[in-house]
Enzyme design. Sequence first.
Site, PDB file in Angstrom:
ATOM      1  N   LYS A  55      28.378  42.605  -1.191  1.00  0.00           N
ATOM      2  CA  LYS A  55      29.534  43.367  -1.110  1.00  0.00           C
ATOM      3  C   LYS A  55      29.585  44.154   0.227  1.00  0.00           C
ATOM      4  O   LYS A  55      30.571  44.584   0.693  1.00  0.00           O
ATOM      5  CB  LYS A  55      29.430  44.426  -2.357  1.00  0.00           C
ATOM      6  N   GLN A  99      25.781  49.592  -9.346  1.00  0.00           N
ATOM      7  CA  GLN A  99      25.582  47.995  -9.956  1.00  0.00           C
ATOM      8  C   GLN A  99      24.902  48.266 -11.250  1.00  0.00           C
ATOM      9  O   GLN A  99      23.954  48.751 -11.372  1.00  0.00           O
ATOM     10  CB  GLN A  99      24.842  47.164  -8.794  1.00  0.00           C
ATOM     11  N   ASP A 122      35.315  50.343  -9.721  1.00  0.00           N
ATOM     12  CA  ASP A 122      35.221  49.395 -10.695  1.00  0.00           C
ATOM     13  C   ASP A 122      35.995  49.417 -12.136  1.00  0.00           C
ATOM     14  O   ASP A 122      36.090  48.582 -12.727  1.00  0.00           O
ATOM     15  CB  ASP A 122      33.803  49.733 -11.267  1.00  0.00           C
TER      16      ASP A 122
HETATM   17  N1  GUN Z   1      27.519  43.758 -12.648  1.00  0.00           N
HETATM   18  C1  GUN Z   1      28.121  42.663 -12.654  1.00  0.00           C
HETATM   19  N2  GUN Z   1      29.375  42.770 -12.405  1.00  0.00           N
HETATM   20  C2  GUN Z   1      29.614  44.014 -11.961  1.00  0.00           C
HETATM   21  C3  GUN Z   1      30.593  44.718 -11.309  1.00  0.00           C
HETATM   22  O1  GUN Z   1      31.728  44.023 -11.375  1.00  0.00           O
HETATM   23  N3  GUN Z   1      30.597  46.058 -11.107  1.00  0.00           N
HETATM   24  C4  GUN Z   1      29.272  46.632 -11.047  1.00  0.00           C
HETATM   25  N4  GUN Z   1      29.123  47.862 -11.063  1.00  0.00           N
HETATM   26  N5  GUN Z   1      28.166  46.096 -11.697  1.00  0.00           N
HETATM   27  C5  GUN Z   1      28.525  44.629 -12.134  1.00  0.00           C
END
Ligand code: GUN
Length: 298
Positions: A55, A99, A122
């Site tokens: 990311k 995350q 998100d």
């Molecule tokens: N863990 C797995 N996929 C995601 C996501 O799209 N966002 C976040 N914050 N954590 C994740």
Amino acid sequence: MGEAALIDGKGFAAALRARIGTLAGDFAQATGRRPGLAVVLVGDDPASQVYVGAKGRACEEAGIASFEHRLPAETSEAELLTLVERLNRDPEVDGILVQMPLPGGLDEQAVIAAISPDKDVDGFHVINAGRLSVGQTGFVPCTPLGCLMLLKDRLGDLSGLDAVVIGRSNIVGKPMAQLLTDANATVTVAHSRTRNLADVVRRADIVVAAVGRPEMVRADWIKPGATVIDVGINRLPPAEGKEKGRLVGDVAFAEASAVAGAITPVPGGVGPMTIAVLLRNTLVAAHSHAGLEPPEGL
Ligand code: GUN
């Protein structure tokens, strides 16, 4: 029956990221600052470290400032909430991503609730989930929005198509069902308690598999010509003499490809879309924070 067309999520995501890069440059010209995304990682889960690293790199490549916060697994909920509140107030930060999953002892729902809904790129906050469910503009979770983009690119208008979403998670299944309903598909949400799952899936023009069970969806579950979107990323046990197992989706790809009209591969299908949509949501958040109209065509 022929071989299904491959849905090139990786290529689609690369094109989207390039467009976002251009628009992020325009934004910086107009406002004197780059859009910014804060990514918070608690603990040292290896898969999460890989995602967070990816990311950060994707942000920098697209001209989005990336603020990484890596905290030890022992971090208390109070410390994490204090950081989130600081990021909520930080004018350089347009989007906040914590995350998931969080280490045991940290309440994920409490942390999500602390994120300002207008920085919740998100789309996990109940305010944004609620907006999606009543048809208001808000942030939509990245993975299902990426799946919808691939489906529209492939099929155009989804009106009247039968869609089966396998999985009912807050992150993928539920918002996916909502997006498909809003796109005028006829949607069934299947899950672990669904009876005769194979028969249910066989009715579908569109199958979205998001269960996290390796190669669960078999060729004979799929209606000939259907469009299959595989959200699963599962690592199989390593073969003899190998350190790592193969990555497979929730769909038995090789056999399903002989029946489907189009299918996403794993890796290289849905996965790359998630990060591209995260950048998109961050760019949209930045426009909103700067009082600008959202960029068109994203
Ligand atoms: N863990 C797995 N996929 C995601 C996501 O799209 N966002 C976040 N914050 N954590 C994740």
